[in-house]
Design a protein around this motif. Structure first.
Motif, short mmCIF file in Angstrom:
data_model
loop_
_atom_site.label_atom_id
_atom_site.label_comp_id
_atom_site.label_asym_id
_atom_site.label_seq_id
_atom_site.Cartn_x
_atom_site.Cartn_y
_atom_site.Cartn_z
N ARG A 1 0.88 -1.17 0.00
CA ARG A 1 0.00 0.00 0.00
C ARG A 1 0.91 1.22 0.00
O ARG A 1 1.57 1.51 0.99
N VAL A 2 0.92 1.93 -1.11
CA VAL A 2 1.95 2.95 -1.34
C VAL A 2 1.35 4.34 -1.27
O VAL A 2 0.34 4.63 -1.91
N THR A 3 2.04 5.21 -0.52
CA THR A 3 1.77 6.64 -0.54
C THR A 3 3.00 7.33 -1.12
O THR A 3 4.12 7.05 -0.71
N ALA A 4 2.78 8.20 -2.09
CA ALA A 4 3.87 8.94 -2.72
C ALA A 4 3.67 10.43 -2.50
O ALA A 4 2.55 10.93 -2.58
N VAL A 5 4.76 11.12 -2.19
CA VAL A 5 4.70 12.56 -1.88
C VAL A 5 5.71 13.31 -2.71
O VAL A 5 6.85 12.86 -2.90
N ASP A 6 5.32 14.47 -3.21
CA ASP A 6 6.26 15.36 -3.88
C ASP A 6 5.75 16.80 -3.75
O ASP A 6 4.54 17.03 -3.72
N VAL A 7 6.68 17.73 -3.69
CA VAL A 7 6.32 19.14 -3.57
C VAL A 7 5.92 19.74 -4.93
O VAL A 7 5.25 20.77 -4.98
N SER A 8 6.31 19.08 -6.01
CA SER A 8 6.06 19.60 -7.36
C SER A 8 4.69 19.15 -7.87
O SER A 8 4.38 17.95 -7.87
N VAL B 1 -1.72 3.80 -6.21
CA VAL B 1 -0.75 4.61 -5.47
C VAL B 1 -1.47 5.87 -5.01
O VAL B 1 -2.07 6.58 -5.83
N ARG B 2 -1.42 6.15 -3.73
CA ARG B 2 -1.97 7.39 -3.20
C ARG B 2 -0.90 8.47 -3.31
O ARG B 2 0.15 8.37 -2.68
N VAL B 3 -1.14 9.49 -4.10
CA VAL B 3 -0.16 10.54 -4.34
C VAL B 3 -0.62 11.82 -3.67
O VAL B 3 -1.77 12.25 -3.86
N ARG B 4 0.27 12.43 -2.89
CA ARG B 4 -0.05 13.64 -2.16
C ARG B 4 1.00 14.71 -2.47
O ARG B 4 2.19 14.41 -2.60
N ARG B 5 0.57 15.95 -2.55
CA ARG B 5 1.50 17.06 -2.76
C ARG B 5 1.87 17.67 -1.43
O ARG B 5 0.99 17.95 -0.59
N GLY B 6 3.16 17.88 -1.20
CA GLY B 6 3.60 18.51 0.03
C GLY B 6 5.10 18.42 0.18
O GLY B 6 5.79 17.76 -0.60
N ASN B 7 5.60 19.09 1.20
CA ASN B 7 7.03 19.17 1.46
C ASN B 7 7.48 18.01 2.33
O ASN B 7 7.14 17.94 3.52
N LEU B 8 8.19 17.07 1.73
CA LEU B 8 8.70 15.88 2.41
C LEU B 8 7.60 15.17 3.19
O LEU B 8 6.65 14.69 2.62
N PHE B 9 7.70 15.14 4.52
CA PHE B 9 6.81 14.30 5.33
C PHE B 9 5.56 15.02 5.81
O PHE B 9 4.74 14.41 6.49
N ALA B 10 5.41 16.29 5.45
CA ALA B 10 4.27 17.06 5.95
C ALA B 10 2.92 16.40 5.65
O ALA B 10 2.04 16.38 6.52
N PRO B 11 2.69 15.84 4.44
CA PRO B 11 1.37 15.27 4.16
C PRO B 11 1.07 13.97 4.90
O PRO B 11 -0.08 13.50 4.85
N VAL B 12 2.06 13.37 5.56
CA VAL B 12 1.83 12.07 6.21
C VAL B 12 2.10 12.13 7.71
O VAL B 12 2.33 11.08 8.34
#
Length: 207
Positions: A46-53, A71-82
């Motif tokens: 179960r994958v969460t992917a994060v990127d600021v772009s 894949v759950r993709v979230r926008r944010g700065n490093l670990f902030a979204p999780v």
């Protein structure tokens, strides 16, 4: 957005050797195109992917859709979204190239990381251990130019068992060729060295 290159391939290889049981919670931080996230999802994680772009977030979602994996993709700065979540495995291919100018701008944010290359690496070392479950692991790729021994020291100080598990020497790409003279002046690149070494650091949180 950073297109997959040798460092992504090296980290995918390390991931292939990692025990990832179906249903494991995996975080791909700084996902870029989503290549690592997709590789983990194909293992049944179960994958969460994060990127600021924004462009990277869109690309990762599209590539996961094309691959037919969730894949759950979230926008944010490093670990902030999780914040508040925990994971069995964290994957990181952060910016790690030493840069002669100030804070990275534009596309260079995908690879430039301050004068010593550790602008993002140090944050990952500080923040990742708190997001891992007991027995969980961090897989991180970086250049030897940005001091892997310092990465190991920070992670060990956080109570993790850390080691370099993979190495690969590659020809200089356009970015390093452009700043080769500056790197040698700074002492980050030996006078006779004409290749870059990439390393994978694996750190495990004891049970």
């Amino acid at each position: 957005m950073y297109a997959p290159q040798e460092d992504t391939e090296l980290l995918v290889g390390a991931l292939s050797e990692e025990p990832v049981p179906p249903g494991a919670d995996v975080l791909d931080v700084g996902t870029g195109s989503g290549a690592l996230a997709v590789a983990a999802a194909r293992r049944g994680a179960r994958v969460t992917a994060v990127d600021v772009s924004r462009r990277a977030v869109c690309a990762a979602r599209l590539n996961a859709l094309r691959a037919g994996v969730p894949v759950r993709v979230r926008r944010g700065n490093l670990f902030a979204p999780v914040r508040g979540r925990s994971f069995d495995l964290i994957l990181a291919n952060p910016p790690y190239v030493p840069a002669p100018h100030g804070l990275p701008r534009g596309a260079a944010r995908a690879w430039d990381a301050g004068g010593d290359g550790r602008l993002v690496l140090d944050r990952i070392c500080r923040e990742a251990p708190a997001l891992l479950r007991p027995g969980g692991a961090l897989l991180l790729v970086q250049s030897a130019l940005s001091d892997p021994e310092l990465t190991l020291g920070h992670l060990r100080a956080a109570g993790m068992k850390a080691a370099v598990t993979r190495r690969r020497r590659i020809a200089f790409g356009p970015v390093l060729r452009d700043r080769e003279h500056w790197l040698r002046e700074r002492g980050l690149l030996p006078p006779t060295e004409n290749r870059e070494e990439l390393v994978v650091v694996r750190a495990e949180l004891p049970v």
